[in-house]
Motif scaffolding. Sequence first.
Motif, PDB file in Angstrom:
ATOM      1  N   ASN A   1      -4.069   4.981  -0.781  1.00  0.00           N
ATOM      2  CA  ASN A   1      -4.994   5.622   0.156  1.00  0.00           C
ATOM      3  C   ASN A   1      -4.418   6.944   0.633  1.00  0.00           C
ATOM      4  O   ASN A   1      -3.199   7.085   0.739  1.00  0.00           O
TER       5      ASN A   1
ATOM      6  N   ILE B   1      -2.026  -5.223   7.610  1.00  0.00           N
ATOM      7  CA  ILE B   1      -1.551  -6.607   7.714  1.00  0.00           C
ATOM      8  C   ILE B   1      -0.544  -6.721   8.859  1.00  0.00           C
ATOM      9  O   ILE B   1       0.341  -5.886   9.000  1.00  0.00           O
TER      10      ILE B   1
ATOM     11  N   LYS C   1       0.842  -0.380  15.224  1.00  0.00           N
ATOM     12  CA  LYS C   1       0.121  -1.224  14.271  1.00  0.00           C
ATOM     13  C   LYS C   1       1.082  -2.012  13.380  1.00  0.00           C
ATOM     14  O   LYS C   1       0.708  -2.971  12.731  1.00  0.00           O
TER      15      LYS C   1
ATOM     16  N   LYS D   1       0.820  -1.217   0.000  1.00  0.00           N
ATOM     17  CA  LYS D   1       0.000   0.000   0.000  1.00  0.00           C
ATOM     18  C   LYS D   1       0.853   1.266   0.000  1.00  0.00           C
ATOM     19  O   LYS D   1       1.893   1.333   0.654  1.00  0.00           O
TER      20      LYS D   1
ATOM     21  N   ASN E   1      -7.566   2.844   6.777  1.00  0.00           N
ATOM     22  CA  ASN E   1      -8.271   1.994   7.730  1.00  0.00           C
ATOM     23  C   ASN E   1      -7.232   1.243   8.572  1.00  0.00           C
ATOM     24  O   ASN E   1      -6.604   0.303   8.103  1.00  0.00           O
ATOM     25  N   LYS E   2      -7.061   1.701   9.800  1.00  0.00           N
ATOM     26  CA  LYS E   2      -6.027   1.138  10.678  1.00  0.00           C
ATOM     27  C   LYS E   2      -6.300  -0.316  11.049  1.00  0.00           C
ATOM     28  O   LYS E   2      -5.396  -1.070  11.391  1.00  0.00           O
ATOM     29  N   LYS E   3      -7.566  -0.720  10.969  1.00  0.00           N
ATOM     30  CA  LYS E   3      -7.928  -2.093  11.344  1.00  0.00           C
ATOM     31  C   LYS E   3      -7.504  -3.106  10.285  1.00  0.00           C
ATOM     32  O   LYS E   3      -7.334  -4.284  10.571  1.00  0.00           O
ATOM     33  N   ASN E   4      -7.333  -2.630   9.044  1.00  0.00           N
ATOM     34  CA  ASN E   4      -7.001  -3.548   7.947  1.00  0.00           C
ATOM     35  C   ASN E   4      -5.514  -3.676   7.657  1.00  0.00           C
ATOM     36  O   ASN E   4      -5.119  -4.241   6.642  1.00  0.00           O
TER      37      ASN E   4
ATOM     38  N   GLU F   1      -2.295  -0.634  -4.215  1.00  0.00           N
ATOM     39  CA  GLU F   1      -3.386   0.088  -3.565  1.00  0.00           C
ATOM     40  C   GLU F   1      -2.915   1.451  -3.043  1.00  0.00           C
ATOM     41  O   GLU F   1      -1.826   1.570  -2.491  1.00  0.00           O
TER      42      GLU F   1
END
Length: 236
Positions: free
Chosen positions: A96, A107, A127, A35, A102-105, A94
């Motif tokens: 963004n 890896i 994270k 990303k 989106n911090k939850k997604n 990808e």
Amino acid sequence: INIYFIGDIKSIISIIFLYNLIKFSKKNKKFRLVKIIGYNRQKKINPVSNFKKKINMLIYFFFDKKHFDELDLSQQLRLKYKNFFEQAKLNKIEYNEFENINKKNIIKNSILVCCAGPILNKEFIKKFNICVNYHHAKLPDYRGVNSNGLEIYNNKSHTYFSWHYIHEKIDKGYVFYKEKVKINKKNKYMKFDDLKKIKLASKKIKKMLLLSLVYKRFRFSKSTNGKYFSFKYFKK
């Protein structure tokens, strides 16, 4: 090893490094750039500032051709290397914007590579397995956004670039790699030295990533000494 990249969308230094990081990830299959995250330091364009810039360009064109050539070089390089979005689209990676990430997604066990990016908080840093940052001056001696200009101004023969772990305090993370670069005294402006440094750093991406893994135990350590140089100080 999954890599996330974050940088300033308007910084030519960030654009050049991203271009080389994409080339590196294509050749080195163990590393995957998953990303690209774009950060816009100047969100709102002030019409007055924009007008002043155009007037300055005219003044430089007639009275300071060297500085005009330097600014014009940045524009040419932007066309050559393309912006974040175009690089991402061209290489099917990808993209963004930082505000929409989106911090939850994210890896697990990924590496975050930062070049001219935003100030990151502790929650965001945690994270990632490792968060590393490119700094265009010697650390911990010269901390801050404009520290490269001061380093070049203060030193007679050499400047540096450094790689360090990202700490919640600006440029205070453990420095695991730094390299000395000879200053070209014929260059009147620091832009040329900045370009030389980022091109050298871009050739050593593999070395930087491997060293960041070797010294991983220091990823939350804080460096001592050094001074933070603000834009106000640099301008003065």
